[in-house]
Design an enzyme around this catalytic site. Structure first.
Site, short mmCIF file in Angstrom:
data_model
loop_
_atom_site.label_atom_id
_atom_site.label_comp_id
_atom_site.label_asym_id
_atom_site.label_seq_id
_atom_site.Cartn_x
_atom_site.Cartn_y
_atom_site.Cartn_z
N HIS A 1 -7.89 -5.72 107.74
CA HIS A 1 -8.69 -4.50 107.66
C HIS A 1 -8.47 -3.62 108.89
CE1 HIS A 1 -11.53 -1.89 105.90
NE2 HIS A 1 -12.31 -2.79 105.33
N ASP B 158 0.61 -1.85 88.44
CA ASP B 158 1.60 -2.48 87.56
C ASP B 158 2.85 -2.77 88.39
OD1 ASP B 158 3.42 -3.28 85.66
OD2 ASP B 158 3.36 -1.42 84.50
#
Length: 423
Positions: free
Chosen positions: A137, A358
């Site tokens: 992060h 995808d």
């Protein structure tokens, strides 16, 4: 769902290094990147070469990224005794055993020298695949991580490079002012005071302890219902749902009516600072907004409207001046942590497009975290672009009350359409 079978690792994980030389330098991290709150990995190529580096201490004690091309960690696992249907049947709430799906993804004692990017692909017995990633992060916020993942997916699909958004690596656009000037109260970093007559030892116990995850999916129609209440007509979907969840959370815990409770939620600052952050900026580009109220006001019959107004007001506070003041506060208080003593923290994953990711095998059938944390996540709903799944962990004794609170006021057969909006 607990994964009872052991995830088989048939080979040691490997470090994947850049295929071409990358710039060798240290990358400055802004105070929004470097704050103590973010020193963990989010568990979920157009040359994002800092992700192949390592975090380390800088000259002034701040973290920097040594862009040394040591590589990202990649592993492969096998769960031949588990099918995708079995996994999906219990995928609403994560389980600690899911950590088997990310080898090397357990929380390290220190971020120093640890690969900031860890990936595991797990093959299921039915031929399905689970893709897990952990990304530091300190290097990316949720939008930045999604930007990287989509860039990776486009490369995997052999799309032309001119479709990519070039990553913007420089974090100096969020340097503190000289001298720093903290111009706001910043209640997100101010600890709550105990109510009159309250027991400081007992009050925190309402909010901590063994946690149980609670999950409920709100369809677009559910969200619209809250937006269409007379006082909430001009609310965004986020404001209405955040108000509903905050109120349900407070009512499930039953704190003293005069206890001040907070809602902390992330606000994207990319278009709120002047000038806006450059296109492709993938560092931490958010600050925390803070709404606060007494528990009694939230639990009252008019609490939904009250909460929604507070959420909107907190969000509208975030402008260029507030962001610069936050950066300066973190410069003066390097160890500053948000006040979590009586606070619900919401992080929205619903505007990142992860449900459309995808990598060459089609869109995912489930998107979510590897484990359930103490903050609340708003997750996208596959095949319902306007739906939101709220996932939040509360002390076990409050879990059933929270489920009831989530359902309060919803008409589950109300399925009319709803227009999308921005947070």
């Amino acid at each position: 769902m607990e994964i009872a079978a052991e995830c088989e690792h048939r080979m040691e994980p490997v470090l994947v290094t850049p295929s071409q030389p990358t710039p060798a330098h240290t990358l400055y991290l802004s105070n929004l990147d470097d704050q103590c709150l973010l020193r963990f990995s989010v568990e979920y190529l157009f040359r994002y070469y800092p992700l192949a580096g390592r975090l380390g201490p800088g000259d002034d004690g701040k973290l920097v990224v040594d862009c040394n091309a040591e590589g990202a960690l990649f592993g492969e696992g096998f769960l031949p005794g588990l099918t995708a249907d079995e996994f999906l049947r219990w995928s609403a709430t994560p389980h600690e055993s899911w950590r088997k799906l990310l080898r090397g993804g357990s929380k390290p004692q220190s971020l120093i020298g640890v690969p900031p990017l860890v990936v595991q692909v797990t093959r299921l017995g039915c031929g399905g695949t689970i893709l897990c990633t952990a990304i530091s992060h300190c290097l990316c916020d949720g939008i930045g991580a999604a930007q990287f993942l989509h860039a990776w997916a486009r490369v995997a699909r052999f799309e032309a490079a001119d479709h990519h958004v070039a990553p913007f690596h420089d974090r100096c656009v969020l340097r503190p002012r000289c001298p720093p000037r903290v111009a706001f109260e910043h209640p997100e970093y101010v600890t709550n005071s105990v109510p009159s007559g309250g027991d400081p030892a007992a009050t925190p116990s309402l909010f901590f302890g063994p946690l149980a995850p609670v999950s409920l999916t709100f369809t677009g129609a559910h969200v619209q219902r809250h937006r269409c209440v007379q006082w909430l007509e001009d609310c965004t979907s986020f404001e209405a749902l955040a108000a509903h969840v905050w109120r349900a959370w407070v009512r499930s815990l039953g704190p003293p009516s005069d206890l001040r409770v907070k809602l902390l939620f992330t606000v994207d600052i990319r278009r709120r600072v002047n000038p806006g952050l450059p296109e492709g900026y993938y560092g931490n580009g958010f600050v925390l907004a803070c709404a606060k109220s007494t528990a009694g006001q939230l639990a009252a019959p008019s609490g939904e409207h009250h909460a929604a107004r507070l959420v909107r007001a907190a969000k509208e506070m975030i402008d260029d001046d507030y962001v610069r003041s936050t950066v300066d506060l973190l410069e003066l208080r390097r160890d500053a942590m948000p006040d979590l003593s009586a606070s619900l923290v919401i992080s929205a994953w619903t505007r990142m497009g992860l449900e459309d990711l995808d990598i060459g095998a089609g869109r995912p059938v489930h998107v979510g975290p590897l484990t359930s944390e103490t903050y609340c996540l708003f997750l996208p709903v596959v095949d319902d672009p306007r739906g939101v799944t709220a996932l939040v962990s509360v002390p076990e004794a409050a879990a059933e009350r929270l489920e009831d609170g989530f359902l309060h006021g919803l008409e589950l057969d109300d399925m009319h359409d709803v227009e999308n909006d921005e947070q």
